[in-house]
Design a protein around this motif. Structure first.
Motif, PDB file in Angstrom:
ATOM      1  N   ARG A   1       0.856  -1.187   0.000  1.00 41.53           N
ATOM      2  CA  ARG A   1       0.000   0.000   0.000  1.00 41.53           C
ATOM      3  C   ARG A   1       0.886   1.230   0.000  1.00 41.53           C
ATOM      4  NH1 ARG A   1      -3.652  -0.809   5.033  1.00 41.53           N
ATOM      5  NH2 ARG A   1      -4.269   1.352   4.681  1.00 41.53           N
ATOM      6  N   PRO A   2       0.552   2.216  -0.844  1.00 39.63           N
ATOM      7  CA  PRO A   2       1.303   3.470  -0.845  1.00 39.63           C
ATOM      8  C   PRO A   2       0.937   4.328   0.355  1.00 39.63           C
ATOM      9  CG  PRO A   2       0.094   3.112  -2.911  1.00 39.63           C
ATOM     10  CD  PRO A   2      -0.449   2.173  -1.899  1.00 39.63           C
ATOM     11  N   VAL A   3       1.774   5.342   0.613  1.00 45.17           N
ATOM     12  CA  VAL A   3       1.452   6.276   1.689  1.00 45.17           C
ATOM     13  C   VAL A   3       0.287   7.178   1.299  1.00 45.17           C
ATOM     14  CG1 VAL A   3       3.766   6.279   2.654  1.00 45.17           C
ATOM     15  CG2 VAL A   3       3.196   7.933   0.870  1.00 45.17           C
ATOM     16  N   SER A   4       0.127   7.452   0.011  1.00 46.43           N
ATOM     17  CA  SER A   4      -0.972   8.318  -0.434  1.00 46.43           C
ATOM     18  C   SER A   4      -2.297   7.593  -0.246  1.00 46.43           C
ATOM     19  CB  SER A   4      -0.784   8.719  -1.900  1.00 46.43           C
ATOM     20  OG  SER A   4      -0.687   7.572  -2.713  1.00 46.43           O
ATOM     21  N   LYS A   5      -3.343   8.370   0.003  1.00 48.68           N
ATOM     22  CA  LYS A   5      -4.621   7.770   0.336  1.00 48.68           C
ATOM     23  C   LYS A   5      -5.717   8.033  -0.688  1.00 48.68           C
ATOM     24  CE  LYS A   5      -3.765   7.656   5.308  1.00 48.68           C
ATOM     25  NZ  LYS A   5      -4.253   8.009   6.657  1.00 48.68           N
ATOM     26  N   ASP A   6      -5.501   8.972  -1.630  1.00 49.53           N
ATOM     27  CA  ASP A   6      -6.563   9.173  -2.610  1.00 49.53           C
ATOM     28  C   ASP A   6      -6.620   7.953  -3.525  1.00 49.53           C
ATOM     29  OD1 ASP A   6      -5.322   9.991  -5.501  1.00 49.53           O
ATOM     30  OD2 ASP A   6      -4.010  10.625  -3.857  1.00 49.53           O
ATOM     31  N   LEU A   7      -7.785   7.724  -4.106  1.00 48.74           N
ATOM     32  CA  LEU A   7      -8.028   6.479  -4.819  1.00 48.74           C
ATOM     33  C   LEU A   7      -7.147   6.301  -6.045  1.00 48.74           C
ATOM     34  CD1 LEU A   7     -11.909   6.463  -4.588  1.00 48.74           C
ATOM     35  CD2 LEU A   7     -10.311   5.089  -3.269  1.00 48.74           C
ATOM     36  N   THR A   8      -7.023   7.346  -6.859  1.00 50.90           N
ATOM     37  CA  THR A   8      -6.314   7.170  -8.118  1.00 50.90           C
ATOM     38  C   THR A   8      -4.842   6.884  -7.908  1.00 50.90           C
ATOM     39  OG1 THR A   8      -7.890   8.704  -9.123  1.00 50.90           O
ATOM     40  CG2 THR A   8      -5.950   8.162 -10.400  1.00 50.90           C
ATOM     41  N   SER A   9      -4.215   7.511  -6.937  1.00 48.98           N
ATOM     42  CA  SER A   9      -2.793   7.260  -6.701  1.00 48.98           C
ATOM     43  C   SER A   9      -2.558   5.964  -5.940  1.00 48.98           C
ATOM     44  CB  SER A   9      -2.148   8.432  -5.952  1.00 48.98           C
ATOM     45  OG  SER A   9      -2.693   8.574  -4.664  1.00 48.98           O
ATOM     46  N   ASN A  10      -3.627   5.191  -5.718  1.00 52.24           N
ATOM     47  CA  ASN A  10      -3.493   3.841  -5.200  1.00 52.24           C
ATOM     48  C   ASN A  10      -3.628   2.804  -6.310  1.00 52.24           C
ATOM     49  OD1 ASN A  10      -3.383   3.119  -2.032  1.00 52.24           O
ATOM     50  ND2 ASN A  10      -4.061   5.222  -2.365  1.00 52.24           N
ATOM     51  N   ILE A  11      -3.548   3.260  -7.553  1.00 52.69           N
ATOM     52  CA  ILE A  11      -3.439   2.354  -8.692  1.00 52.69           C
ATOM     53  C   ILE A  11      -1.966   2.211  -9.026  1.00 52.69           C
ATOM     54  CG2 ILE A  11      -4.009   1.952 -11.104  1.00 52.69           C
ATOM     55  CD1 ILE A  11      -6.428   1.804  -9.349  1.00 52.69           C
ATOM     56  N   LEU A  12      -1.464   0.989  -8.966  1.00 48.22           N
ATOM     57  CA  LEU A  12      -0.060   0.746  -9.267  1.00 48.22           C
ATOM     58  C   LEU A  12       0.052  -0.113 -10.520  1.00 48.22           C
ATOM     59  CD1 LEU A  12       0.457  -2.370  -8.087  1.00 48.22           C
ATOM     60  CD2 LEU A  12       0.344  -1.133  -5.925  1.00 48.22           C
ATOM     61  N   VAL A  13       1.280  -0.383 -10.935  1.00 49.86           N
ATOM     62  CA  VAL A  13       1.528  -1.124 -12.173  1.00 49.86           C
ATOM     63  C   VAL A  13       2.185  -2.453 -11.829  1.00 49.86           C
ATOM     64  CG1 VAL A  13       2.691  -1.126 -14.407  1.00 49.86           C
ATOM     65  CG2 VAL A  13       1.815   1.034 -13.455  1.00 49.86           C
ATOM     66  N   ALA A  14       1.572  -3.551 -12.248  1.00 46.19           N
ATOM     67  CA  ALA A  14       2.143  -4.884 -12.064  1.00 46.19           C
ATOM     68  C   ALA A  14       2.130  -5.606 -13.398  1.00 46.19           C
ATOM     69  CB  ALA A  14       1.362  -5.677 -11.026  1.00 46.19           C
ATOM     70  N   GLU A  15       3.280  -6.129 -13.786  1.00 45.88           N
ATOM     71  CA  GLU A  15       3.432  -6.796 -15.075  1.00 45.88           C
ATOM     72  C   GLU A  15       2.943  -5.914 -16.230  1.00 45.88           C
ATOM     73  OE1 GLU A  15       4.918  -9.737 -15.740  1.00 45.88           O
ATOM     74  OE2 GLU A  15       5.443 -10.010 -13.621  1.00 45.88           O
ATOM     75  N   GLY A  16       3.043  -4.589 -16.034  1.00 46.95           N
ATOM     76  CA  GLY A  16       2.667  -3.649 -17.080  1.00 46.95           C
ATOM     77  C   GLY A  16       1.212  -3.249 -17.092  1.00 46.95           C
ATOM     78  N   TYR A  17       0.396  -3.747 -16.135  1.00 50.21           N
ATOM     79  CA  TYR A  17      -1.047  -3.486 -16.114  1.00 50.21           C
ATOM     80  C   TYR A  17      -1.455  -2.749 -14.833  1.00 50.21           C
ATOM     81  CZ  TYR A  17      -0.939  -6.733 -19.978  1.00 50.21           C
ATOM     82  OH  TYR A  17      -0.636  -7.331 -21.181  1.00 50.21           O
ATOM     83  N   LEU A  18      -2.527  -1.968 -14.934  1.00 51.89           N
ATOM     84  CA  LEU A  18      -3.005  -1.173 -13.809  1.00 51.89           C
ATOM     85  C   LEU A  18      -3.801  -2.046 -12.851  1.00 51.89           C
ATOM     86  CD1 LEU A  18      -4.131   2.133 -15.591  1.00 51.89           C
ATOM     87  CD2 LEU A  18      -1.860   1.493 -14.703  1.00 51.89           C
ATOM     88  N   ASN A  19      -3.419  -1.993 -11.571  1.00 53.24           N
ATOM     89  CA  ASN A  19      -4.011  -2.796 -10.502  1.00 53.24           C
ATOM     90  C   ASN A  19      -4.310  -1.929  -9.300  1.00 53.24           C
ATOM     91  OD1 ASN A  19      -2.960  -6.092 -10.792  1.00 53.24           O
ATOM     92  ND2 ASN A  19      -2.120  -4.547 -12.158  1.00 53.24           N
ATOM     93  N   GLY A  20      -5.239  -2.371  -8.483  1.00 47.94           N
ATOM     94  CA  GLY A  20      -5.486  -1.697  -7.221  1.00 47.94           C
ATOM     95  C   GLY A  20      -4.489  -2.133  -6.165  1.00 47.94           C
ATOM     96  N   SER A  21      -4.048  -1.186  -5.330  1.00 47.02           N
ATOM     97  CA  SER A  21      -3.144  -1.521  -4.231  1.00 47.02           C
ATOM     98  C   SER A  21      -3.912  -2.196  -3.106  1.00 47.02           C
ATOM     99  CB  SER A  21      -2.478  -0.248  -3.697  1.00 47.02           C
ATOM    100  OG  SER A  21      -3.372   0.464  -2.865  1.00 47.02           O
TER     101      SER A  21
END
Length: 314
Positions: free
Chosen positions: A266-286
């Motif tokens: 989980r990132p330190v940021s709490k807003d929803l969009t900046s909790n989307i990360l990249v795994a294997e090149g695809y957008l995922n929820g943290s």
């Protein structure tokens, strides 16, 4: 009380035991130790607990034995079922053993793991010793250890990143939209990982580009429409979203039984969009989407200039 549910079996709601008395009991410990990966088995656990709470077999209370199931979670469980088709199940600790977690019926790795929900419901109460307390609720359901997550230093398998304490994460910016994806530097607040290896179901996605992604059934993925859905809800022909915002069609989804630990962060940021990360090149929820943001799971977060009242919610 701040509610916090889990899709990845890594977080739980605030429970009944006194945290200060525990030897060590982070939330990730209990849910991961007592992992249920099947909704029917989670239903069986919850209904088994409610049945014996009502029966009060140990004659602890004139009303209900809340060491099986606490009435304070009734509304949480109802909301989760109505809104997300997810059964919350109780988890337990033993105050005589430093508040260590106790594996309940239906958990992966337990003698009752293969039982159906109805079979779990019909189990005898003696499976829970009298002193064992209910201490919260978990939700059934991350990445397998080889899945590569995007960090500022490049793509790193999440197991190695966790072991190295890597915190230089990359996520979407809070201003991103589906047609204008922007990646920004972020920081890992903490990792989550199963305490013990367990057997669990994993979905292997293969895309038209040759890309691949392996996650547990409950892991949130970004859809081609810009919403978040659980991995198990995707079908062949739909699309995942690459880190540049382009779509990649799913050509196969294969379910397999896999034994091991799964990871998330989980990132330190709490807003929803900046909790989307990249795994294997695809957008995922943290992992945040699998805890305090579970109520936002189906919120459209990457669409722009579309009023909420004209967006179908189902």
């Amino acid at each position: 009380m701040k509610k916090s549910l889990s899709l990845c079996a890594v977080t739980m709601t605030l429970g009944l035991a006194t945290q200060a008395s525990a030897a060590w009991a982070p939330s990730s410990y209990r849910c991961a130790f007592d992992q249920i990966t099947n909704q029917d088995q989670a239903r069986g656990r919850q209904q088994w607990a409610k049945k014996w709470a009502d029966a009060d077999p140990y004659n602890i209370s004139a009303n209900k034995d809340q060491r099986f199931w606490a009435a304070m979670f009734n509304q949480d469980a109802l909301d989760s079922l109505n809104n997300y088709q997810t059964w919350l199940y109780p988890v337990y600790v033993d105050p005589n053993q430093g508040y260590d977690p106790v594996m309940g019926p239906g958990a992966a790795g337990s003698d009752t793991a293969g039982l159906t929900g109805d079979q779990i419901f019909n189990l005898d109460y003696t499976i829970k010793p009298v002193q064992v307390l209910m201490d919260g609720v978990c939700e059934p359901g991350c990445y397998t250890p080889d899945q590569k997550v995007l960090f500022q230093s490049g793509e790193v398998p999440i197991e190695k990143a966790q072991q190295a304490g890597a915190d230089d994460l990359v996520t979407l910016s809070s201003e991103s939209t589906l047609d204008a994806v922007q990646l920004v530097n972020n920081t890992v607040e903490r990792y989550t990982v199963d305490r013990d290896p367990v057997r669990q179901d994993v979905l292997d996605f293969r895309m038209a580009s040759g890309g691949k992604l392996s996650v547990t059934l409950e892991h949130p993925l970004v859809t081609g429409e810009g919403s978040l859905r659980k991995a198990k809800e995707f079908t062949v022909g739909e699309h995942l979203v690459r880190q540049d915002g382009s779509l990649d069609q799913i050509v196969t989804i294969e379910k397999r039984s896999w034994y091991g630990r799964v990871y998330n962060l989980r990132p330190v940021s709490k807003d929803l969009t900046s909790n989307i990360l990249v795994a294997e090149g695809y957008l995922n929820g943290s992992a945040r989407f699998q805890s305090e943001y579970v109520e936002e799971l189906n919120r459209l977060i990457l669409r722009k200039n579309v009023p909420d009242d004209v967006i179908p919610q189902n």
